[in-house]
Design a protein around this motif. Structure first.
Motif, PDB file in Angstrom:
ATOM      1  N   GLY A 241      38.374 -55.367 -48.848  1.00  0.00           N
ATOM      2  CA  GLY A 241      38.207 -55.573 -50.292  1.00  0.00           C
ATOM      3  C   GLY A 241      37.853 -57.022 -50.612  1.00  0.00           C
ATOM      4  O   GLY A 241      37.391 -57.315 -51.711  1.00  0.00           O
TER       5      GLY A 241
ATOM      6  N   THR B   7      31.099 -62.139 -54.133  1.00  0.00           N
ATOM      7  CA  THR B   7      31.573 -61.926 -55.505  1.00  0.00           C
ATOM      8  C   THR B   7      32.397 -63.117 -55.958  1.00  0.00           C
ATOM      9  O   THR B   7      32.328 -63.540 -57.106  1.00  0.00           O
TER      10      THR B   7
ATOM     11  N   GLU C  63      36.859 -53.638 -54.213  1.00  0.00           N
ATOM     12  CA  GLU C  63      35.966 -54.745 -54.589  1.00  0.00           C
ATOM     13  C   GLU C  63      35.705 -54.742 -56.090  1.00  0.00           C
ATOM     14  O   GLU C  63      35.685 -55.791 -56.737  1.00  0.00           O
TER      15      GLU C  63
ATOM     16  N   ASN D  68      35.599 -60.092 -50.790  1.00  0.00           N
ATOM     17  CA  ASN D  68      34.152 -60.248 -50.797  1.00  0.00           C
ATOM     18  C   ASN D  68      33.818 -61.683 -51.213  1.00  0.00           C
ATOM     19  O   ASN D  68      34.018 -62.067 -52.367  1.00  0.00           O
TER      20      ASN D  68
END
Lengths: 324, 535
Positions: free
Chosen positions: B347, B352, B488, B349
């Motif tokens: 999850g 991001t 995410e 990232n």
């Protein structure tokens, strides 16, 4: 004498009860929900309520206070919120360690302090007096944790002749006892010096010298004995203070004493541990003060007369003899 | 007569205290095997002379357990001790892969029923057999006794069922695909039902019976724990290399650092981070670092004005310099945030994260955002930190200086841990610094802690329904890749709303003697498996 001791024991119970009520009430005002402390940050309301029921946290103040008194009468100091284990066992494990370093620290402090204070007083304004006064002021001003860390750095890290932390035998006690002893001795030195100076100018000291008594006997038997009451008071106060106040020394030397235990409980809001810890320290202090009060009467016969130890009996016997 | 009494009184006092010396360890010792500790035995706790190896691993750590009840405490330090005595159903290996321990495998009967196939032939340290009865009993008892275990709170105690000696079914209150990951937590270790019942639940004595590599020999509260190898240990590959362990409890980080510098101990966990260079310089000692699953965040309370304005939150994120703050506070053990949760967790990232926080420290942008939010002349804000956490206090003070350039007058509110928790869980703060651990090695281990019903939700005051709905969907998704996408998305929502600013991915460190091999930090809950250490 017995009557006096019983009377003092009753006073002690009143003091302890007042302490319990005061500390219990004070802890009531401490912010924070014990249930949240026990269950941590992930607790939900259902679990929190279960904990409140388990530890009777929803009961009114007076009910919980009453329950605590009943528990104490049964010899139960309660259960820790955090470990959910009886507090009595944890205190029994820690109290002897604190008592030991406090007592031997005081003993060392008393030996050094009384000797240095007496020399200072007898040799007033000499170089020895000035040096000892300076050392005692320094010892009093240096924080105990600083002295402790200095000792550790020198004797454990640099010289590696003594262990840095722990309490597993004689060599482990040297540094903590020396730390407390040094700090205690400075206060005792100053108290001894001023008390002996006060006594040494009295007429009976001059009389003792005039009748040809040797100087060391004059100092020890006449001056020091009569100056001993304030010194004993100071020592008992220091002892009581170190029972709950050796926390910094305990922390530096990793000694699992009662001071650390209570401090840790304060941080974790483990209120039953805080309360019972304070009650035990208070009880110990009361006992020490009682013992010291009894010792006063042996040092100074005037105190015996004030409290009527043994005096009443003699008078009654004389009176009975006279009537015959 | 009176002189005699005086002497007797003084002698009684001295004798009482002297008795404290020899007897103290007896009183304090909990001997699982019933043996009483003597002063001479306690002397043995002293480190062996240099170069001497007696098969005993001597460790210094900071946590005093107070009890050995599995799951009694959610502190990592506590569980690092219980994992030596008890085993969990699953565990993460050195590579972060979930592997079966007491459970060999699992299967889902449906969304809310997890069937566990347990390992056969496993014995507790008292020689009794480990069965499914122990698993179900451990879980249901923990739930009914309200132990602080949020993993077990997912389980419906009444619906759990023992199928046979080596199979049981756990009923869940709601679908949770990562339930096996939750069961890998050291808080979920399995205890012996028989030992509990026979000892009347004495977790300082007879109930301390597990299937772990070691068994409890003695415990002096606040001082030392002695463990010896469990001769009935089932895992031959991981059988204890050192037959005995002595775990000394030293609360102060400075004192632990001092002991590390004396090089008298095999392992010293978490010595004061400011002393690491000094320890490295000592002959025979080195530092082993580990990355945990914990991230320290700045929580922005979205229910407390003016933090309810997203522009103000974003302005604060732009006004601070995360890298400089973390390096200043944590120095060599700082790991400035690279993702919203620790990289490597499912999850996480980095892209991001960079999209929202990558622009970094920009005073002009912060000023512009504040002006947009209606505060062109600056703003007064408050940050709450735990006063006993030096690094977090340092971070708050560093931020105080940084945001002043953007016109933010930041006051630092330092509080003790317990009142602070009360304050922030009541949602009274504007901002606070706190940490979350993604124990399941997936983002849900973190997200689950800010769901409705959790006390920690008030720390961010998050109310986005879409976030809660997606979390529930993620929980019910068995397919890992699908689930990761959902995590995410959930994390992106938090970033988009500037609900939290990740600051530091928490590192761990230990001073390890050069003669010790095999030391590593488990990433999920910071465990250390002492059975794998040799010297």
């Amino acid at each position: 004498m017995l009557r006096y001791i019983v009377k003092r024991l009753l006073f002690m119970l009143v003091t302890l009860s007042c302490t319990i009520i005061f500390v219990f009430t004070l802890l009531e005002f401490t912010p924070g929900d014990p249930a949240k402390i026990i269950l941590g940050q992930t607790a939900n309301e259902e679990a929190l309520e279960a904990i409140r029921l388990q530890f009777h946290l929803n009961d009114p103040y007076i009910v919980r206070l009453g329950r605590y008194f009943v528990q104490l009468l049964h010899g139960d100091l309660g259960t820790s919120y955090i470990t959910r284990q009886p507090i009595a066992g944890a205190i029994a494990a820690r109290l002897p360690l604190t008592l030991r370093i406090a007592f031997f620290g005081i003993l060392v402090g008393a030996c050094i302090g009384i000797l240095a204070g007496t020399i200072s007083a007898v040799k007033q304004f000499s170089i020895a007096d000035r040096v000892l006064t300076f050392i005692s002021l320094f010892g009093n001003s240096a924080p105990s944790f600083w002295t402790a860390m200095l000792f550790v750095l020198i004797f454990a890290v640099k010289l590696q002749v003594l262990p840095a932390t722990g309490s597993y035998g004689f060599k482990y006690w040297i540094l903590p006892v020396a730390t407390i002893g040094l700090q205690c001795s400075s206060g005792v030195t100053r108290m001894t010096r001023s008390s002996v100076l006060e006594v040494i100018r009295q007429d009976y000291i001059r009389t003792a010298r005039a009748k040809g008594q040797v100087e060391w006997k004059v100092v020890i038997s006449h001056a020091l004995r009569n100056a001993f009451i304030p010194i004993l008071t100071q020592l008992s106060g220091e002892f009581c203070g170190y029972l709950g106040g050796t926390v910094l020394v305990e922390s530096v030397f990793a000694i699992p004493g009662i001071g650390n235990y209570v401090l840790d409980a304060v941080k974790k809001m483990d209120t039953p541990v805080v309360l019972s810890g304070i009650v035990i320290i208070c009880a110990m202090c009361s006992v020490i003060i009682l013992v010291v009060d009894i010792l006063y009467s042996f040092i100074d016969p005037r105190i015996k007369a004030t409290f009527g130890f043994g005096v009443k009996k003699k008078k009654t016997a004389k009176a009975a003899g006279g009537s015959k | 007569m009176k002189k005699t009494l005086a002497v007797l009184l003084s002698a009684a006092m001295v004798a009482g205290l002297a008795a404290c010396g020899g007897g103290s360890t007896n009183t304090a010792t909990t001997a699982a095997a019933g043996s009483a500790e003597t002063q001479a035995a306690a002397e043995a706790a002293a480190p062996a002379a240099e170069g001497e190896s007696d098969g005993t691993l001597r460790i210094i750590q900071n946590f005093d357990p107070g009890t050995f009840e599995p799951g009694n405490n959610d502190e990592q330090g506590y569980n690092r001790i219980t994992t030596q005595i008890y085993d969990s159903l699953f565990r993460y290996n050195k590579d972060g892969v979930l592997e079966g321990r007491l459970a060999e495998s699992f299967e889902w009967d449906d969304d809310t029923h997890l069937r566990l196939h347990l390992r056969e032939g496993v014995k507790f340290s008292d020689g009794t057999d480990f069965t499914a009865e122990d698993v179900v009993w451990t879980i249901t008892r923990a739930i009914k006794d309200a132990l602080p275990n949020y993993h077990f709170n997912i389980i419906d105690a009444d619906g759990c069922e023992v199928v046979d000696d080596y199979t049981c079914v756990l009923a869940l209150k709601y679908p949770c695909a990562t339930m096996p990951n939750h069961l890998a937590s050291p808080e979920c270790c399995i205890a012996s039902k028989k030992a509990f019942e026979e000892s009347n639940g004495d977790y300082l004595g007879g109930a301390v019976i597990g299937t772990g590599p070691y068994k409890l020999d003695s415990y002096v509260q606040g001082d030392i724990i002695k463990l010896s190898a469990n001769e009935n240990y089932w895992d031959a590959e991981q059988a204890p290399k050192c037959k005995n362990i002595e775990l000394r409890i030293v609360g102060s980080g400075e004192s632990r650092a001092t002991e590390a510098k004396t090089a008298q101990y095999d392992v010293v966990l978490n010595p004061n981070s400011r002393e690491l260079d000094g320890i490295e310089a000592v002959d025979g000692m080195h530092i082993v670092y580990g990355q945990t699953a914990k991230t320290v965040y700045l929580f922005l309370n979205m229910k407390q004005p003016p933090m309810d304005n997203v522009k103000v939150r974003e302005a604060f994120a732009r006004a601070i310099d995360v890298n400089a703050t973390v390096k200043l506070a944590y120095q060599s053990v700082g790991h400035p945030a690279e993702a919203f949760i620790v990289p490597g967790m499912l999850g996480a990232n980095k892209d991001t994260y960079l999209k929202y926080y990558g622009a970094g420290h920009d005073v002009e942008a912060a000023k512009a955002l504040l002006a947009e939010a209606g505060y062109p002349n600056g703003i007064d804000l408050e940050i709450t930190v735990n006063s006993s956490d030096t690094e977090r206090c340092d971070m708050a003070e560093a931020m105080q200086a940084q945001v002043a350039e953007a016109g933010i007058n930041l006051s630092v509110n330092k509080m003790e841990d317990a009142p602070m928790r009360e304050y922030i869980d009541g949602g009274l703060h504007q901002m606070c610094i706190y940490a979350f651990t993604a124990q399941t090695m997936e983002a849900d281990g973190f997200i689950s802690q800010i769901q409705p019903g959790s006390a920690a939700l008030a720390r961010v005051g998050y109310e986005r329904q879409e976030f809660f709905d997606r979390y529930e969907e993620g929980c019910a998704t068995l397919d890992e890749s699908e689930r990761v996408k959902i995590w995410e998305e959930c994390l992106e929502m938090l970033m988009e709303d500037y609900a939290m600013i990740p600051l530091n991915h928490q590192m761990l460190w230990a001073a390890v003697n050069d003669k010790v091999d095999g030391f590593w930090w488990a990433p999920d809950y910071e465990e250390v498996y002492y059975n794998m250490l040799s010297k």
